[in-house]
Write an enzyme that holds these catalytic residues in place. Structure first.
Site, PDB file in Angstrom:
ATOM      1  N   LYS A  96      32.761 -15.314  99.903  1.00 18.18           N
ATOM      2  CA  LYS A  96      32.665 -13.911  99.479  1.00 18.18           C
ATOM      3  C   LYS A  96      31.220 -13.448  99.599  1.00 18.18           C
ATOM      4  O   LYS A  96      30.301 -14.111  99.117  1.00 18.18           O
ATOM      5  CB  LYS A  96      33.133 -13.829  98.036  1.00 18.18           C
ATOM      6  CG  LYS A  96      32.963 -12.519  97.340  1.00 18.18           C
ATOM      7  CD  LYS A  96      33.622 -12.625  95.967  1.00 18.18           C
ATOM      8  CE  LYS A  96      32.938 -11.809  94.940  1.00 18.18           C
ATOM      9  NZ  LYS A  96      33.611 -11.835  93.649  1.00 18.18           N
ATOM     10  N   SER A 140      37.091  -4.083 113.906  1.00 21.03           N
ATOM     11  CA  SER A 140      36.373  -5.205 113.306  1.00 21.03           C
ATOM     12  C   SER A 140      35.253  -4.756 112.376  1.00 21.03           C
ATOM     13  O   SER A 140      35.045  -3.569 112.146  1.00 21.03           O
ATOM     14  CB  SER A 140      35.800  -6.143 114.369  1.00 21.03           C
ATOM     15  OG  SER A 140      34.701  -5.537 115.031  1.00 21.03           O
ATOM     16  N   TYR A 147      38.640  -8.314 111.290  1.00 19.87           N
ATOM     17  CA  TYR A 147      38.038  -9.596 111.677  1.00 19.87           C
ATOM     18  C   TYR A 147      36.538  -9.401 111.835  1.00 19.87           C
ATOM     19  O   TYR A 147      36.056  -8.299 112.083  1.00 19.87           O
ATOM     20  CB  TYR A 147      38.662 -10.150 112.959  1.00 19.87           C
ATOM     21  CG  TYR A 147      38.511  -9.251 114.166  1.00 19.87           C
ATOM     22  CD1 TYR A 147      37.442  -9.405 115.048  1.00 19.87           C
ATOM     23  CD2 TYR A 147      39.431  -8.245 114.421  1.00 19.87           C
ATOM     24  CE1 TYR A 147      37.291  -8.574 116.147  1.00 19.87           C
ATOM     25  CE2 TYR A 147      39.290  -7.412 115.517  1.00 19.87           C
ATOM     26  CZ  TYR A 147      38.225  -7.583 116.374  1.00 19.87           C
ATOM     27  OH  TYR A 147      38.076  -6.762 117.454  1.00 19.87           O
TER      28      TYR A 147
END
Length: 120
Positions: free
Chosen positions: A8, A24, A57
């Site tokens: 994270k 993305s 992504y």
């Protein structure tokens, strides 16, 4: 098998929102390495500024540039200047200690929030 948090990046500041790119999120390569994020790995992005959440992504930006750029249609949901959290997950039998990094206003690692022991 269950899905657990792997890493994270907390309180990242979006430096750019690029509608023209095909999708993305571009992330400083040094931050990706510190968070054990691979290029093209699926990530969950939570916008702490407006509450939007999305999956996309990761692609690597220039190392130590501080870049965090939302690309494509997601740039309608997450804008430059927004504070976001970027999370990755993995499929495992049991939880492992995730990497939790707190960033400063320049997208540099301010503090490693990873606990020494996994609390159960």
């Amino acid at each position: 098998m269950r899905i657990f948090l792997k890493s994270k990046l907390h309180k990242a500041i979006v430096t750019e929102a690029n509608l023209a790119y095909t999708g993305s999120i571009t992330i400083d390569k040094a931050l990706m390495e510190a968070a054990d994020l691979a290029e093209y790995e699926k990530v969950l992005v939570v916008d702490n500024t407006n509450g939007n959440r999305l999956e996309t992504y990761a692609i690597a930006g220039d190392r130590h540039s501080g870049v965090v750029c939302m690309n494509g249609a997601a740039a309608h949901l997450v804008r430059a200047g927004d504070e976001i959290t970027i999370m990755s997950f993995h499929l495992q039998d049991k939880p492992t200690q995730p990497i939790k990094l707190l960033l400063d206003a320049n997208n540099r690692i301010f503090k490693n929030l990873t606990q020494l022991e996994l609390v159960r």
